[in-house]
Scaffold this motif. Structure first.
Motif, short mmCIF file in Angstrom:
data_model
loop_
_atom_site.label_atom_id
_atom_site.label_comp_id
_atom_site.label_asym_id
_atom_site.label_seq_id
_atom_site.Cartn_x
_atom_site.Cartn_y
_atom_site.Cartn_z
N CYS A 52 0.83 -1.19 0.00
CA CYS A 52 0.00 0.00 0.00
C CYS A 52 0.88 1.26 0.00
CB CYS A 52 -0.89 -0.03 1.24
SG CYS A 52 -2.01 1.36 1.37
N ARG A 53 1.94 1.21 0.77
CA ARG A 53 2.84 2.37 0.83
C ARG A 53 3.49 2.63 -0.53
NH1 ARG A 53 5.78 5.91 4.04
NH2 ARG A 53 7.94 6.10 3.37
N LEU A 54 3.91 1.58 -1.20
CA LEU A 54 4.54 1.74 -2.51
C LEU A 54 3.53 2.30 -3.52
CD1 LEU A 54 6.59 -1.59 -2.77
CD2 LEU A 54 7.40 0.68 -2.10
N TYR A 55 2.33 1.77 -3.49
CA TYR A 55 1.31 2.26 -4.42
C TYR A 55 0.91 3.70 -4.10
CZ TYR A 55 0.15 -1.78 -7.38
OH TYR A 55 0.16 -2.77 -8.32
N THR A 56 0.93 4.06 -2.82
CA THR A 56 0.58 5.43 -2.43
C THR A 56 1.57 6.42 -3.04
OG1 THR A 56 -0.38 4.67 -0.36
CG2 THR A 56 0.23 6.99 -0.47
N ALA A 57 2.84 6.07 -2.96
CA ALA A 57 3.86 6.95 -3.53
C ALA A 57 3.65 7.10 -5.03
CB ALA A 57 5.25 6.40 -3.24
N MET A 58 3.37 5.99 -5.70
CA MET A 58 3.14 6.03 -7.14
C MET A 58 1.91 6.87 -7.47
SD MET A 58 4.01 2.14 -8.32
CE MET A 58 2.89 2.15 -9.71
N ARG A 59 0.90 6.75 -6.61
CA ARG A 59 -0.35 7.46 -6.86
C ARG A 59 -0.17 8.96 -6.78
NH1 ARG A 59 -6.08 6.53 -3.58
NH2 ARG A 59 -7.36 6.38 -5.45
N HIS A 119 11.23 0.62 -1.42
CA HIS A 119 10.71 1.55 -0.40
C HIS A 119 11.53 2.83 -0.36
CE1 HIS A 119 7.38 -0.51 1.52
NE2 HIS A 119 8.00 -1.63 1.24
N GLY A 120 12.82 2.71 -0.62
CA GLY A 120 13.66 3.90 -0.69
C GLY A 120 13.21 4.81 -1.82
N LEU A 121 12.86 4.21 -2.96
CA LEU A 121 12.38 4.99 -4.10
C LEU A 121 11.06 5.68 -3.74
CD1 LEU A 121 13.05 2.56 -7.11
CD2 LEU A 121 14.16 4.77 -6.69
N ALA A 122 10.20 4.94 -3.07
CA ALA A 122 8.91 5.50 -2.66
C ALA A 122 9.14 6.69 -1.74
CB ALA A 122 8.06 4.43 -1.97
N SER A 123 10.06 6.51 -0.83
CA SER A 123 10.37 7.57 0.12
C SER A 123 10.91 8.81 -0.61
CB SER A 123 11.40 7.03 1.10
OG SER A 123 11.56 7.92 2.15
N ASP A 124 11.76 8.59 -1.60
CA ASP A 124 12.32 9.69 -2.38
C ASP A 124 11.22 10.44 -3.16
OD1 ASP A 124 14.81 9.12 -1.44
OD2 ASP A 124 15.46 8.01 -3.21
N ILE A 125 10.27 9.68 -3.65
CA ILE A 125 9.15 10.31 -4.36
C ILE A 125 8.40 11.23 -3.40
CG2 ILE A 125 6.88 9.92 -5.42
CD1 ILE A 125 8.04 7.25 -6.50
N ASN A 126 8.11 10.70 -2.21
CA ASN A 126 7.35 11.47 -1.24
C ASN A 126 8.08 12.74 -0.81
OD1 ASN A 126 5.30 9.57 -1.26
ND2 ASN A 126 6.16 8.40 0.43
N LYS A 127 9.40 12.67 -0.77
CA LYS A 127 10.17 13.82 -0.29
C LYS A 127 10.43 14.85 -1.37
CE LYS A 127 12.75 11.01 2.93
NZ LYS A 127 14.06 10.43 3.16
N SER A 128 10.41 14.40 -2.61
CA SER A 128 10.80 15.29 -3.70
C SER A 128 9.78 16.42 -3.88
CB SER A 128 10.92 14.50 -5.00
OG SER A 128 11.15 15.39 -6.07
#
Length: 460
Positions: A316-323, A357-366
RNA sequence: GGCCGGGUGGCAGAGUGGUUAUGCGGAGGACUGCAAAUCCUUAUACGUCGGUUCGAUUCCGGUCCUGGCCUCCA
């Protein structure tokens, strides 16, 4: 550079294929007498990852996964259920293939059936008799273990040790209690094929030897399966094949650890036997897949409801970042390098997931939309490489978890209610806005006010 | 008896000779009408006893506990 742990040498080795243009992979497939359980699923998901990785590195990969459709367990299932053998094997094979698809596995190059390779097996057994490695006794043909000096090298069992185990089947027709069956007689309704030794059927191990040599050659690169197959199945396969061809059999043996359930070994008698079929009623295939990949393949994996929930939430966390990232129609996949090297290091899938998850985190922070899009594309590509994150995020969040009808959902008029709520919010009628949100929440729909608008998702 | 594994923070689970894995969950904060999502901060760690080392969770040895295989099993 792919590193894999070779059971033969008990260490991680650099994988160097026999032919750099064409890699052969054989995975022991199911005996089709019952639905696939989660332990089976683990094997096929893990080695599906290997197959994908090999295909990425090498131009051609032949991936063979057999179907065992003649076996005493099948005969037993037929006797107890009253269904014919072909009925059982056909239905179970079809169910198996559906399950594999649900789990996101790519189909093997070949899925040979044992019953369609009886002549190959007979020929192999004849060769073994001619070479003095096998003998006929009372309609049976047995492999003579003492004729193979390297017998036991895979499982690291000395011949003497096996006797002290004292649980080998004692049969009067055996020259040595450790000898194992290549061919056995069939009588009555039991399926049988004509052979030089009368009407009969093959023993358990010979099919894999016969089929692997047919599709991959007498010596091939990788042979994989569950740890429990090391002995006797793979040991016996190796003995048969090397004695038959006088060539090395398999260059890299790979074995995955057990799947256990709530700390106990999965078994029918304990009542903790989890079929893929049943689990798919509780969670979608990609969640099961995530759960299976969240532990390194050589470690035991303890399956629990808490673990399933964790897999669900992590995905869910990964998909949230993508969303939350802008969609970009990039044609070519963009695989993360660290992600690939994690996989290439003996299939370290937990580490690979960490990188996602690191990529997801980077998306969220960018704060850059462009950067977000690039990262999201990399996340999606990398995830898809291992059979995850293949869906559109909105679809993933909004689909019904149990694949049930969408009628209940339609009755809610979600989009209309979101519109009504946003209108109330604009008018600063927060009481009404919250009422609508609570109402949807009760129905299992969660709202999220993103800068781009209100998103909704089903609570899983 | 023989052969192989494993013991990491509340839970799951990687990894490394000296610096935050990660996820889930907890606490505090930011953002938000309130939430949700997200971000920031934070707590809790490497079974045990020795050895090697300037320094070990990481290497070596002992020990305890635990799982599997040796019979059909993925």
């Amino acid at each position: 550079m792919l590193q894999i742990y070779n059971t033969l040498t008990h260490q991680k080795e650099t994988f160097l294929p026999l032919d750099a243009h064409h890699v052969g992979l054989y995975v022991c497939g199911p005996t089709v007498y019952d639905y696939a359980h989660l332990g089976n699923a683990r094997v096929y998901v893990i080695f599906d990852i290997l197959n994908r990785l090999l295909n990425y590195i090498y131009p051609t990969v032949t991936y063979v996964r057999n179907i065992t459709d003649i076996d005493d367990k099948i005969i037993q299932a037929s006797l107890t259920s009253g269904n014919s053998i072909s009925e059982i094997t056909e239905r179970t094979t079809q169910a198996f293939q559906e399950d594999m698809k649900s789990l996101g596995n790519v189909s093997p190059t070949y899925e040979p059936k044992a019953t369609e390779h009886i002549p190959e097996m007979i020929k192999m057994i004849q060769t073994l008799i001619e070479k003095g490695h096998a003998y006929e006794a009372e309609g049976h043909v047995l492999f003579q273990v003492t004729s193979d000096p390297s017998y036991g090298s895979l499982s690291r069992q000395g011949l003497e040790d096996m006797i002290s185990g004292a649980r080998v089947e004692i049969a009067p027709y055996k020259k040595d209690p450790r000898d194992f069956i290549l061919w056995k007689p069939s009588t009555g309704d039991i399926p049988g094929w004509q052979s030089p030794w009368g009407l009969g059927r093959p023993g358990w191990h010979i099919e894999c030897s016969a089929m692997s040599s047919k599709y991959l050659g007498e010596t091939f690169d990788i042979h994989a399966g569950g740890q429990d197959l090391i002995f006797p199945h793979h040991e016996n396969e190796q003995a048969q094949s090397t004695c038959c061809s006088n060539k090395p059999f398999v260059r890299y043996w790979m074995h995955n650890g057990y799947l256990i359930v709530n700390g106990e070994k999965m078994s029918k008698s304990l009542g903790n036997f989890l079929t893929v079929r049943d689990l798919l009623k509780k969670a979608s295939g990609d969640v099961l897949r995530y759960g299976l990949l969240s532990v390194h393949y050589r470690q035991p994996l303890d399956w629990t409801d808490a673990g399933l929930l964790q897999a669900q939430n992590s995905l869910c966390r990964l998909y949230t970042a993508m969303r939350h990232a802008p969609k970009e129609d990039a044609a070519s996949p963009d695989l993360n390098k660290e992600f690939l090297s994690a996989l290439a290091d003996d299939l370290n899938t937990p580490l690979a997931l960490h990188i996602l998850h690191g990529l997801a985190s980077d998306i969220n922070k960018s704060s850059s939309e462009k950067e977000k899009a690039v990262l999201a594309h990399q996340l999606k590509s990398s995830g898809a490489f291992i059979g995850l994150l293949t869906e559109d995020p909105d679809v993933w969040f909004q689909k019904s978890p149990k694949n049930c009808s969408e009628k209940a959902l339609e009755g809610l008029h979600i989009e209309c209610q979101i519109e009504a709520r946003n209108k109330a919010r604009q008018e600063r009628d927060f009481k009404e806005a919250d009422r609508i949100r609570d109402h949807l929440l009760e129905a299992g729909i969660a709202l999220e006010d993103a800068p781009s608008g209100t998103l909704w998702r089903r609570l899983k």
